[in-house]
Write an enzyme that holds these catalytic residues in place. Structure first.
Site, PDB file in Angstrom:
ATOM      1  N   SER A 280      -1.550   1.120   0.152  1.00 42.11           N
ATOM      2  CA  SER A 280      -1.079   2.478  -0.105  1.00 42.11           C
ATOM      3  C   SER A 280      -1.398   3.363   1.103  1.00 42.11           C
ATOM      4  O   SER A 280      -0.987   3.043   2.213  1.00 42.11           O
ATOM      5  CB  SER A 280      -1.693   2.995  -1.401  1.00 42.11           C
ATOM      6  OG  SER A 280      -0.980   4.118  -1.879  1.00 42.11           O
TER       7      SER A 280
ATOM      8  N   ASP B  57       7.519  -1.367  -7.471  1.00 39.87           N
ATOM      9  CA  ASP B  57       6.604  -0.297  -7.090  1.00 39.87           C
ATOM     10  C   ASP B  57       7.379   1.011  -7.105  1.00 39.87           C
ATOM     11  O   ASP B  57       8.163   1.285  -6.202  1.00 39.87           O
ATOM     12  CB  ASP B  57       6.035  -0.575  -5.693  1.00 39.87           C
ATOM     13  CG  ASP B  57       4.985   0.443  -5.269  1.00 39.87           C
ATOM     14  OD1 ASP B  57       4.825   1.467  -5.963  1.00 39.87           O
ATOM     15  OD2 ASP B  57       4.327   0.198  -4.233  1.00 39.87           O
TER      16      ASP B  57
ATOM     17  N   HIS C  74       2.704  -1.301  -7.850  1.00 40.96           N
ATOM     18  CA  HIS C  74       2.058  -0.785  -6.640  1.00 40.96           C
ATOM     19  C   HIS C  74       0.891  -1.671  -6.213  1.00 40.96           C
ATOM     20  O   HIS C  74       0.035  -2.010  -7.014  1.00 40.96           O
ATOM     21  CB  HIS C  74       1.566   0.636  -6.896  1.00 40.96           C
ATOM     22  CG  HIS C  74       1.111   1.346  -5.661  1.00 40.96           C
ATOM     23  ND1 HIS C  74       1.855   1.380  -4.504  1.00 40.96           N
ATOM     24  CD2 HIS C  74      -0.023   2.048  -5.393  1.00 40.96           C
ATOM     25  CE1 HIS C  74       1.203   2.083  -3.588  1.00 40.96           C
ATOM     26  NE2 HIS C  74       0.062   2.489  -4.096  1.00 40.96           N
TER      27      HIS C  74
END
Length: 613
Positions: free
Chosen positions: A217, A333, A364
């Site tokens: 991320s 995601d 994710h």
């Protein structure tokens, strides 16, 4: 007994000493490689003997306004042999804005999305972060994976977070230059100090200078940010679900869109969320970055692309990049949508950078299998010729398979996929048809916007005025979709502004305990009809006037099972992602002027065969 001469005695001692040399050398710990992968070395595998320390690396920028170059807080974890035996090792480096804690997402922190499009939204609450900082350990991530395999692990807090100086900018230049400075220090080109303000230097004498970065991320964005500087020594990166453009994170084709799970988040919300740095600097940082640069640039009214957003798109900065790229992402995601990785992967390939991509069917996060990561870092950090650059370019975890059992492909999208053009036939308020053959004079159909209904509810409805749905014949054989679905639509709105959302679905919809993430939603996308001509300049719609626009849904790779139908669903507001204007806006679609291009392995012939009765 015969006496030994002095010369003979010296020779004996020399032989005795030389006899012990191989044994002494054998006891020295060095990295070990088997089948092209770094192995766990017992001598590196005792955490009690790891050397752990921290320092501050000086950067080339000052973003907190104190007139001094900002220094980044860095920690180091290394085998003790880097001191006792002079061992030098490569580095696995992770940087993050999250290590020192984040703000709570309490009421009012996120933007209120319940208002008309183009209206000024009500003000939101600005939270503060309670810093959680420990020395000398910033983070324990990566350590147990890589230190036993013959690497040194380094962490740093990004600007304006933790004990790092400066200000967060959420994609600004300092978030690229900060990890660059750390890599420069690891190569002897920048200075490190024992304290944030002192002059006692720390040298990275244990570093080979070869650095690999990874993270998930935001922590996966920073490796790419560093790589775009072209910094020497950054040999390889493994970004996992990285945000590669903040416009693509908070907007879609001119439309204001929230990341999945965080309805109402925007770039200033993320700034507040991560701003855990020095409390005495926060007022200056807030005024300079959040309340000036972001407020003037983010444009939560029109959603148009502009120079502010262009400056936070790493695709625009890839000129100097040379680090070998192993990218990882999930096709489902909906926080950092999968286009983020594909756009960078394709640009890296075009530059001739060694590149591989790993996709899975989950949400994710989700790193590549350990063996893939190990081979990547072994090749580019240790310099072991394991042939990883000759491996398959693309790896996709197929539906129902384990994450560590991906299927290899020559590339992504699948080179055998060809765009198949589909046309719509009328059927509202029930479902119409989706076919590769155009039927003339299908006319126009209208939906009525109502954010109260979720997309899942609308996809399952047999009859509803709140969406338009067009479905293929039942598949008699599986259909493999690989690549990016493109929508070309001709529509009119009853108001000067409207949300536009399009889903590609697999029907019948399945819910319940045994349903899987790949059962229903194939992919989706969003657009602002006001941006039909330009992403940078929107214009109010003339009610009742028809406009033509084209845009992409999110990339995907999915095998749709026999017995299913492929459906295209058109709606206005997407409850989980868009603003919530008052219900009642009408969108009218000209079916004869609308088509959908779906990339299918085997092309039109494969699809026609799959629907043949």
């Amino acid at each position: 007994m015969k006496k030994l001469s002095v010369l003979n005695i010296a020779a004996c001692f020399a032989l005795l000493f030389l006899g012990f040399l191989p044994m002494a050398n054998a006891q020295k710990a060095v990295p070990v490689f088997e089948n092209g992968e770094a192995q766990i070395v017992p001598a590196f595998n005792d955490p009690e003997k790891w050397i752990r320390h921290d320092l501050w690396v000086e950067t080339e920028f000052d973003t907190d306004g104190d007139g001094k170059p900002d220094r980044m807080h860095v920690d180091v974890t290394r085998p003790y042999q880097t001191d006792t035996e002079g061992l030098k090792l490569p580095i696995v480096y992770e940087s993050s804005p999250y290590f020192a804690g984040t703000a709570a997402l309490s009421d009012g922190v996120l933007w209120n999305v319940k208002h008309e499009l183009g209206a000024t939204p009500p003000a939101r609450v600005n939270p503060t972060v309670t810093r959680r900082s420990e020395r000398p350990i910033i983070s324990n991530s990566q350590i147990r994976t890589w230190v036993p395999r013959g690497y040194i692990v380094v962490h740093s807090s990004s600007p304006g977070t933790g004990l790092s100086q400066g200000s967060p900018t959420v994609g600004g230049d300092n978030e690229s230059l900060a990890p660059k400075a750390v890599i420069d220090w690891l190569n002897g080109r920048a200075k490190g100090y024992t304290s944030p303000d002192g002059n006692e230097e720390v040298k990275a004498y244990w570093s080979t200078g070869k650095v690999g970065m990874t993270g998930t991320s935001y922590n996966g964005t920073i490796p790419l940010a560093a790589a775009t500087t072209g910094v020497g020594g950054l040999e390889a990166i493994i970004p996992i679900a990285p945000n590669t453009s903040y416009y693509h994170y908070y907007r879609s084709n001119g439309l204001i869109r929230s990341p999945g799970g965080y309805l109402g988040e925007d770039i200033d919300v993320l700034y507040d969320f991560i701003h855990s740095g020095d409390e005495s600097k926060r007022a200056y940082n807030n005024k300079t970055v959040r309340d000036t640069e972001m407020k003037n640039g983010m444009d939560r009214i029109t959603g148009d692309y502009n120079d502010f957003w262009a400056g936070r798109d790493y695709l625009n900065d890839m000129g100097p990049m040379k680090a070998a790229l192993l990218m990882s992402h999930g096709f489902n995601d909906w926080n950092v949508v999968p286009e983020h990785s594909l756009r960078i992967y394709e640009a890296a390939k075009a530059k001739g950078i060694p590149s591989q991509i790993f996709y899975h069917q989950g949400g994710h996060g989700g790193p590549p299998p350990m063996s893939m990561m190990n081979r990547w870092f072994t090749r580019y950090l240790h310099g072991i010729e394991n042939g990883v650059e000759n491996d398959a370019k693309a790896w996709v975890v197929r539906e129902g398979d384990a994450m560590d059992k991906p299927t290899a492909y020559a590339d992504y999208p699948n080179p055998e996929a060809k765009p198949v053009q589909f046309y719509l036939s009328k059927g509202a308020p029930k479902a119409g048809g989706l076919s590769t053959k155009r039927s003339a004079n299908q006319g126009k159909e209208t939906l009525v916007d109502n954010y109260s209904f979720s997309g899942a509810t609308l996809a399952q409805a047999e009859i509803t005025e709140h969406r338009l749905l067009y479905v293929s014949p039942v598949l008699t054989a599986p259909v493999h979709i690989s690549g990016t679905v493109k929508v070309s639509i001709k529509l009119a709105s009853s108001k000067p502004a409207a949300n536009l959302s399009v889903w590609l679905v697999s029907l019948p919809w399945r819910e319940g305990r045994n349903s899987k993430i790949t059962d229903n939603l194939i992919t989706r996308g969003w657009a602002d009809p006001q941006n039909y001509k330009s992403l940078r300049e929107s214009e109010p719609l003339v009610p009742g006037k028809f406009y033509e626009m084209s845009f992409d849904l999110q990339p995907d790779d999915q095998i749709i099972a026999a017995g299913q139908q492929i459906g295209v669903m058109i709606m206005s507001s997407d409850r989980e992602f868009t603003l919530w204007p008052a219900p009642g806006t009408e969108l009218t679609v000209d079916l004869d002027g609308t088509s959908i291009s779906i990339p299918i392995v085997g092309g039109t012939a494969a699809f026609e065969k799959a629907v043949k009765k």
